[in-house]
Design a protein around this motif. Sequence first.
Motif, PDB file in Angstrom:
ATOM      1  N   UNK A   1       2.162  13.012  -0.587  1.00  0.00           N
ATOM      2  CA  UNK A   1       1.432  12.584   0.441  1.00  0.00           C
ATOM      3  C   UNK A   1       2.008  11.343   1.164  1.00  0.00           C
ATOM      4  N   UNK A   2       2.886  10.692   0.228  1.00  0.00           N
ATOM      5  CA  UNK A   2       3.829   9.457   0.915  1.00  0.00           C
ATOM      6  C   UNK A   2       4.836   9.963   1.887  1.00  0.00           C
ATOM      7  N   UNK A   3       5.652  11.128   1.578  1.00  0.00           N
ATOM      8  CA  UNK A   3       6.343  11.633   2.377  1.00  0.00           C
ATOM      9  C   UNK A   3       5.913  12.242   3.726  1.00  0.00           C
ATOM     10  N   UNK A   4       4.744  12.962   3.626  1.00  0.00           N
ATOM     11  CA  UNK A   4       3.913  13.403   4.524  1.00  0.00           C
ATOM     12  C   UNK A   4       3.500  12.404   5.542  1.00  0.00           C
ATOM     13  N   UNK A   5       3.122  11.241   4.943  1.00  0.00           N
ATOM     14  CA  UNK A   5       2.870  10.119   5.725  1.00  0.00           C
ATOM     15  C   UNK A   5       3.854   9.567   6.619  1.00  0.00           C
TER      16      UNK A   5
ATOM     17  N   UNK B   1       0.816  -1.262   0.142  1.00  0.00           N
ATOM     18  CA  UNK B   1       0.018   0.134   0.104  1.00  0.00           C
ATOM     19  C   UNK B   1       0.961   1.289  -0.125  1.00  0.00           C
ATOM     20  N   UNK B   2       1.949   1.284   0.688  1.00  0.00           N
ATOM     21  CA  UNK B   2       2.931   2.391   0.800  1.00  0.00           C
ATOM     22  C   UNK B   2       3.522   2.444  -0.630  1.00  0.00           C
ATOM     23  N   UNK B   3       3.857   1.540  -1.114  1.00  0.00           N
ATOM     24  CA  UNK B   3       4.452   1.748  -2.506  1.00  0.00           C
ATOM     25  C   UNK B   3       3.522   2.326  -3.499  1.00  0.00           C
ATOM     26  N   UNK B   4       2.403   1.904  -3.424  1.00  0.00           N
ATOM     27  CA  UNK B   4       1.482   2.319  -4.411  1.00  0.00           C
ATOM     28  C   UNK B   4       1.261   3.907  -4.029  1.00  0.00           C
ATOM     29  N   UNK B   5       1.142   4.173  -2.950  1.00  0.00           N
ATOM     30  CA  UNK B   5       1.201   5.707  -2.350  1.00  0.00           C
ATOM     31  C   UNK B   5       2.359   6.540  -2.973  1.00  0.00           C
TER      32      UNK B   5
ATOM     33  N   UNK C   1      -1.268   4.735   6.717  1.00  0.00           N
ATOM     34  CA  UNK C   1      -2.196   4.568   5.854  1.00  0.00           C
ATOM     35  C   UNK C   1      -3.424   5.668   6.090  1.00  0.00           C
ATOM     36  N   UNK C   2      -3.255   6.789   6.942  1.00  0.00           N
ATOM     37  CA  UNK C   2      -4.377   7.580   7.257  1.00  0.00           C
ATOM     38  C   UNK C   2      -4.602   8.531   6.202  1.00  0.00           C
TER      39      UNK C   2
END
Length: 215
Positions: free
Chosen positions: A18-22, A7-11, A52-53
């Motif tokens: 958004x990924x780095x914000x996560x 899921x993180x790879x997809x993001x 995953x928020x």
Amino acid sequence: MEILKKLLKMLRETDPETYFHTLRVTKVSAEIGELVRLSAREQGLLRCGAMLHDLGKLFVPKVILEKPSGLTEAEYGIVKKHPETGVTMAKEFHLPNEVLEIILYHHERVNGKGYPYGLKRDEIPHLARIVSIADAFDAMTSDRPYRRPMSTEKAVKIIEENLGTQFDSEYGSLFIQSLAGGGKKCWLSKKESRTAMSFNEFAMNRDTFVNTLIQ
């Protein structure tokens, strides 16, 4: 944990900002989790949920996410759907209920003026209340298409002014006290977060970094 990595790879591939914000939100959330003495199990659930928020933002048009001016009411309505969209997607992977609650409720406010359901105080799961603080802190101190980042001092002042209304008073106070007392740095620097993909060192250690957050 392979599901989480996928899921993180997809993001990361779809929306790097958004990924780095996560990642930053996960680090801040974990720090707050330590301050409130969560159990090891809850820390793991907190980190997973924080990662995953914003999963639902995969389905928000980039033209809205990257808009350099204020959103229209209709556009903001689309953005506000991301918790429900995210939890619908996450349910397909049979993630723990506590993780789903973080995804769904991280924009609720303790005064009942958040979304999507307008929950109040203890109606909001405690892990979601933690991520709410971390999410807001990073949003304020990061570059956005429509504004420059705030200073840490200004972001802390805003959190302090909104304890008991937007943010949980106990968790927010502990976080502020930790920063005021010279607590350890619990977020990626702007250089690391905004240009990470340009640095071979970070690229080589990215999976190790994610694994550390998951553990």
